[in-house]
Scaffold this motif. Structure first.
Motif, PDB file in Angstrom:
ATOM      1  N   UNK A 157      31.224  28.399  44.870  1.00 54.66           N
ATOM      2  CA  UNK A 157      32.014  29.046  45.908  1.00 54.66           C
ATOM      3  C   UNK A 157      32.205  30.522  45.544  1.00 54.66           C
ATOM      4  N   UNK A 158      31.974  31.405  46.492  1.00 57.55           N
ATOM      5  CA  UNK A 158      32.106  32.838  46.238  1.00 57.55           C
ATOM      6  C   UNK A 158      33.583  33.248  46.208  1.00 57.55           C
ATOM      7  N   UNK A 159      33.814  34.444  45.715  1.00 56.83           N
ATOM      8  CA  UNK A 159      35.174  34.981  45.590  1.00 56.83           C
ATOM      9  C   UNK A 159      35.159  36.440  46.008  1.00 56.83           C
ATOM     10  N   UNK A 160      36.035  36.812  46.897  1.00 53.32           N
ATOM     11  CA  UNK A 160      36.164  38.203  47.330  1.00 53.32           C
ATOM     12  C   UNK A 160      37.243  38.875  46.486  1.00 53.32           C
ATOM     13  N   UNK A 161      37.026  40.133  46.124  1.00 51.78           N
ATOM     14  CA  UNK A 161      37.988  40.864  45.294  1.00 51.78           C
ATOM     15  C   UNK A 161      38.087  42.309  45.741  1.00 51.78           C
ATOM     16  N   UNK A 203      25.581  50.186  45.614  1.00 54.80           N
ATOM     17  CA  UNK A 203      25.341  49.894  44.192  1.00 54.80           C
ATOM     18  C   UNK A 203      25.371  48.382  43.975  1.00 54.80           C
ATOM     19  N   UNK A 204      24.690  47.900  42.946  1.00 57.90           N
ATOM     20  CA  UNK A 204      24.699  46.459  42.685  1.00 57.90           C
ATOM     21  C   UNK A 204      25.981  46.044  41.956  1.00 57.90           C
ATOM     22  N   UNK A 205      26.360  44.795  42.115  1.00 55.60           N
ATOM     23  CA  UNK A 205      27.461  44.205  41.354  1.00 55.60           C
ATOM     24  C   UNK A 205      26.837  43.433  40.209  1.00 55.60           C
ATOM     25  N   UNK A 206      26.982  43.953  39.007  1.00 54.05           N
ATOM     26  CA  UNK A 206      26.377  43.355  37.822  1.00 54.05           C
ATOM     27  C   UNK A 206      27.451  42.807  36.890  1.00 54.05           C
ATOM     28  N   UNK A 207      27.067  41.868  36.058  1.00 48.18           N
ATOM     29  CA  UNK A 207      27.958  41.358  35.022  1.00 48.18           C
ATOM     30  C   UNK A 207      27.615  42.095  33.734  1.00 48.18           C
ATOM     31  N   UNK A 208      28.590  42.761  33.158  1.00 49.65           N
ATOM     32  CA  UNK A 208      28.422  43.512  31.913  1.00 49.65           C
ATOM     33  C   UNK A 208      27.354  44.610  32.021  1.00 49.65           C
ATOM     34  N   UNK A 209      27.209  45.210  33.209  1.00 49.78           N
ATOM     35  CA  UNK A 209      26.315  46.351  33.446  1.00 49.78           C
ATOM     36  C   UNK A 209      24.835  46.021  33.313  1.00 49.78           C
ATOM     37  N   UNK A 238      37.773  52.980  44.630  1.00 44.93           N
ATOM     38  CA  UNK A 238      38.168  51.647  45.098  1.00 44.93           C
ATOM     39  C   UNK A 238      36.929  50.868  45.524  1.00 44.93           C
ATOM     40  N   UNK A 239      36.903  49.613  45.094  1.00 47.79           N
ATOM     41  CA  UNK A 239      35.767  48.739  45.345  1.00 47.79           C
ATOM     42  C   UNK A 239      36.262  47.440  45.972  1.00 47.79           C
ATOM     43  N   UNK A 240      35.562  46.992  46.998  1.00 51.59           N
ATOM     44  CA  UNK A 240      35.777  45.660  47.559  1.00 51.59           C
ATOM     45  C   UNK A 240      34.435  44.956  47.462  1.00 51.59           C
ATOM     46  N   UNK A 241      34.451  43.756  46.914  1.00 56.64           N
ATOM     47  CA  UNK A 241      33.195  43.056  46.720  1.00 56.64           C
ATOM     48  C   UNK A 241      33.341  41.556  46.799  1.00 56.64           C
ATOM     49  N   UNK A 242      32.203  40.905  46.609  1.00 56.03           N
ATOM     50  CA  UNK A 242      32.157  39.450  46.651  1.00 56.03           C
ATOM     51  C   UNK A 242      31.316  38.971  45.477  1.00 56.03           C
ATOM     52  N   UNK A 243      31.873  38.059  44.693  1.00 57.32           N
ATOM     53  CA  UNK A 243      31.146  37.450  43.584  1.00 57.32           C
ATOM     54  C   UNK A 243      30.522  36.162  44.102  1.00 57.32           C
ATOM     55  N   UNK A 244      29.194  36.065  44.036  1.00 56.14           N
ATOM     56  CA  UNK A 244      28.481  34.888  44.518  1.00 56.14           C
ATOM     57  C   UNK A 244      28.140  33.908  43.405  1.00 56.14           C
ATOM     58  N   UNK A 245      28.176  34.354  42.158  1.00 58.57           N
ATOM     59  CA  UNK A 245      27.874  33.475  41.029  1.00 58.57           C
ATOM     60  C   UNK A 245      29.058  32.519  40.833  1.00 58.57           C
TER      61      UNK A 245
END
Length: 89
Positions: A1-5, A33-39, A58-65
């Motif tokens: 399940x994804x999470x918006x932040x 820009x991409x959303x990466x884990x640990x760059x 300010x960033x609004x994003x969605x984690x799909x992992x």
């Protein structure tokens, strides 16, 4: 399940953990820009919005992992950062 932040990847005029200080205007009009884990690695989600406001970047994003989203929900991940390459001024 994804999470918006939503949060700040940088706060202006405050030293970060590495001692860097970001000034207002440093990002101009950020592009996608991409959303990466640990760059590094493959993207773990999507940055939906990225822009400077009066406080910072300010960033609004969605984690799909799913595993990472679960860690964020559990409070195990509490920060957001950005990578950059300094250019001559």
């Amino acid at each position: 399940m994804s999470l918006r932040f939503a949060g700040y990847a940088a706060v202006f005029d405050r030293p970060d953990r590495g001692g860097d200080v970001v000034r207002r205007g440093a990002f101009g009009s950020p592009q996608r820009v991409p959303l990466l884990w640990q760059h590094r690695g493959a993207p773990v989600g999507v940055i939906e919005t990225i822009a400077e406001d009066a406080k910072g970047l300010r960033v609004i994003g969605r984690i799909d992992d799913p595993a990472l989203a679960a860690q964020v929900r559990a409070g195990a991940v509490s920060g957001l950062s950005f990578g950059y390459r300094a250019t001559g001024v």
